[in-house]
Design a protein around this motif. Structure first.
Motif, short mmCIF file in Angstrom:
data_model
loop_
_atom_site.label_atom_id
_atom_site.label_comp_id
_atom_site.label_asym_id
_atom_site.label_seq_id
_atom_site.Cartn_x
_atom_site.Cartn_y
_atom_site.Cartn_z
N ALA A 129 0.86 -1.18 0.00
CA ALA A 129 0.00 0.00 0.00
C ALA A 129 0.90 1.23 0.00
N VAL A 130 0.60 2.18 -0.88
CA VAL A 130 1.45 3.36 -1.04
C VAL A 130 0.61 4.62 -0.88
N ASP A 131 1.09 5.53 -0.06
CA ASP A 131 0.47 6.85 0.09
C ASP A 131 1.44 7.86 -0.52
N VAL A 132 1.10 8.34 -1.72
CA VAL A 132 1.97 9.27 -2.43
C VAL A 132 1.60 10.69 -2.01
N GLY A 133 2.37 11.24 -1.10
CA GLY A 133 2.13 12.60 -0.64
C GLY A 133 3.00 13.60 -1.39
N THR A 134 2.66 14.85 -1.27
CA THR A 134 3.42 15.89 -1.96
C THR A 134 4.85 15.96 -1.45
N THR A 135 5.04 15.79 -0.16
CA THR A 135 6.38 15.86 0.42
C THR A 135 6.92 14.49 0.83
N THR A 136 6.04 13.54 1.11
CA THR A 136 6.47 12.24 1.63
C THR A 136 5.77 11.10 0.92
N VAL A 137 6.51 10.04 0.65
CA VAL A 137 5.94 8.81 0.10
C VAL A 137 6.01 7.75 1.20
N ALA A 138 4.85 7.27 1.63
CA ALA A 138 4.79 6.24 2.67
C ALA A 138 4.42 4.91 2.02
N VAL A 139 5.15 3.87 2.38
CA VAL A 139 4.94 2.55 1.78
C VAL A 139 4.75 1.52 2.90
N TYR A 140 3.74 0.68 2.75
CA TYR A 140 3.41 -0.33 3.75
C TYR A 140 3.49 -1.72 3.12
N LEU A 141 4.18 -2.61 3.79
CA LEU A 141 4.22 -4.02 3.38
C LEU A 141 3.15 -4.75 4.18
N CYS A 142 2.20 -5.35 3.48
CA CYS A 142 1.03 -5.93 4.13
C CYS A 142 1.03 -7.45 4.01
N ASP A 143 0.81 -8.11 5.13
CA ASP A 143 0.63 -9.55 5.16
C ASP A 143 -0.85 -9.82 4.91
N LEU A 144 -1.17 -10.27 3.70
CA LEU A 144 -2.57 -10.42 3.32
C LEU A 144 -3.23 -11.62 4.00
N GLU A 145 -2.43 -12.61 4.38
CA GLU A 145 -3.00 -13.76 5.08
C GLU A 145 -3.41 -13.37 6.50
N GLN A 146 -2.53 -12.63 7.18
CA GLN A 146 -2.81 -12.22 8.56
C GLN A 146 -3.60 -10.91 8.62
N ARG A 147 -3.75 -10.25 7.47
CA ARG A 147 -4.43 -8.96 7.40
C ARG A 147 -3.80 -7.97 8.37
N ALA A 148 -2.49 -7.83 8.25
CA ALA A 148 -1.74 -6.97 9.16
C ALA A 148 -0.64 -6.23 8.41
N ILE A 149 -0.24 -5.09 8.96
CA ILE A 149 0.90 -4.35 8.43
C ILE A 149 2.17 -5.00 8.96
N ALA A 150 2.98 -5.54 8.07
CA ALA A 150 4.21 -6.21 8.49
C ALA A 150 5.32 -5.21 8.76
N ALA A 151 5.42 -4.17 7.93
CA ALA A 151 6.46 -3.16 8.10
C ALA A 151 6.10 -1.96 7.25
N SER A 152 6.69 -0.83 7.55
CA SER A 152 6.42 0.37 6.77
C SER A 152 7.61 1.30 6.81
N THR A 153 7.68 2.17 5.84
CA THR A 153 8.73 3.18 5.81
C THR A 153 8.21 4.39 5.05
#
Length: 236
Positions: A129-153
């Motif tokens: 999942a990616v949130d493309v902001g004007t100043t910041t790009v946030a990226v989330y690695l999602c575990d689709l089996e567990q339905r959880a955010i595994a890590a983000s940066t």
């Protein structure tokens, strides 16, 4: 076209291209807290080899930020320097953008919705999942089996060298249509960099990612898709 060698990686770029853009196109993201204005001095690189006219001359902002001592030692600010001829460039460790991967909230993902399995390949357990902001790009690695955010940066959007706000980026495309693919490439490369950083952190193969979604304001999504956003900046 000219060739620059960045940390032993040869890259062919258009003559006159900003060195920061050349770095991004090669997958090297540099710190740029000031948005390319030459104030923070954090995108400093060293020109290991080049002819005297291989790069544009330092402007006032670059001279003020670096000082004559660093300029004499062949240091330049990537955000203020354009490439005119072949050159060899080294990136100091302190100038590199390093991912600080953090666990965020959202312990469950789409827990109240239908299982995402129907919309992804059966052998893929990961999504982005990616949130493309004007100043910041946030990226989330999602575990689709567990339905959880595994890590983000999150990283600074490298498009900031065109300006801090959406109007400046719309203006950049309106004044120079050739800047549109460059803006798109910057965001795509930033996302690619973040995804690979997260996969390394989680110890997974990026080929296991079977789903992705991106959100952002209208201008950011236009630029991500390589679509001209000029009409957004015009009164109806």
């Amino acid at each position: 076209m000219v060739q620059i060698r960045i940390d032993n990686q040869a890259v062919t770029v258009a003559k006159g291209l900003n060195l920061m853009e050349a770095m991004v196109s090669a997958g090297h993201l540099l710190r740029s807290d000031c948005g390319g204005k030459g104030r923070c001095g954090k995108c400093r690189v060293r020109v290991a080899a080049s002819s005297a006219d291989a790069l544009t001359e330092p402007d006032e902002a670059e001279r003020r930020s670096l000082g004559e001592t660093h300029l004499a030692a062949r240091y330049r600010l990537a955000c203020r320097t354009a490439v005119l001829r072949d050159a060899v460039v080294e990136i100091p460790d302190e100038s590199r953008l390093t991912p600080e991967v953090i666990q965020k909230g959202l312990p469950t993902l789409v827990s109240s919705l239908e299982s995402p399995a129907a919309s992804r390949p059966p052998d893929s357990a990961w999504g982005i999942a990616v949130d493309v902001g004007t100043t910041t790009v946030a990226v989330y690695l999602c575990d689709l089996e567990q339905r959880a955010i595994a890590a983000s940066t999150s990283i600074r959007n490298p498009q900031a060298i065109f300006g801090d706000d959406v109007i400046s980026r719309i203006s950049a495309v309106r004044l120079d249509p050739g800047s549109l693919p460059r803006l798109q490439s910057m965001t795509v490369n930033a996302i690619d960099w973040a995804v690979n950083a997260l996969c390394r952190k989680a110890g997974i193969d990026p080929r296991g990612i079977g789903a992705a979604v991106a959100v952002g304001n209208s201008t950011m999504l236009h630029l991500l898709l390589g679509e001209d956003p000029s009409s957004i900046g015009v009164f109806p």
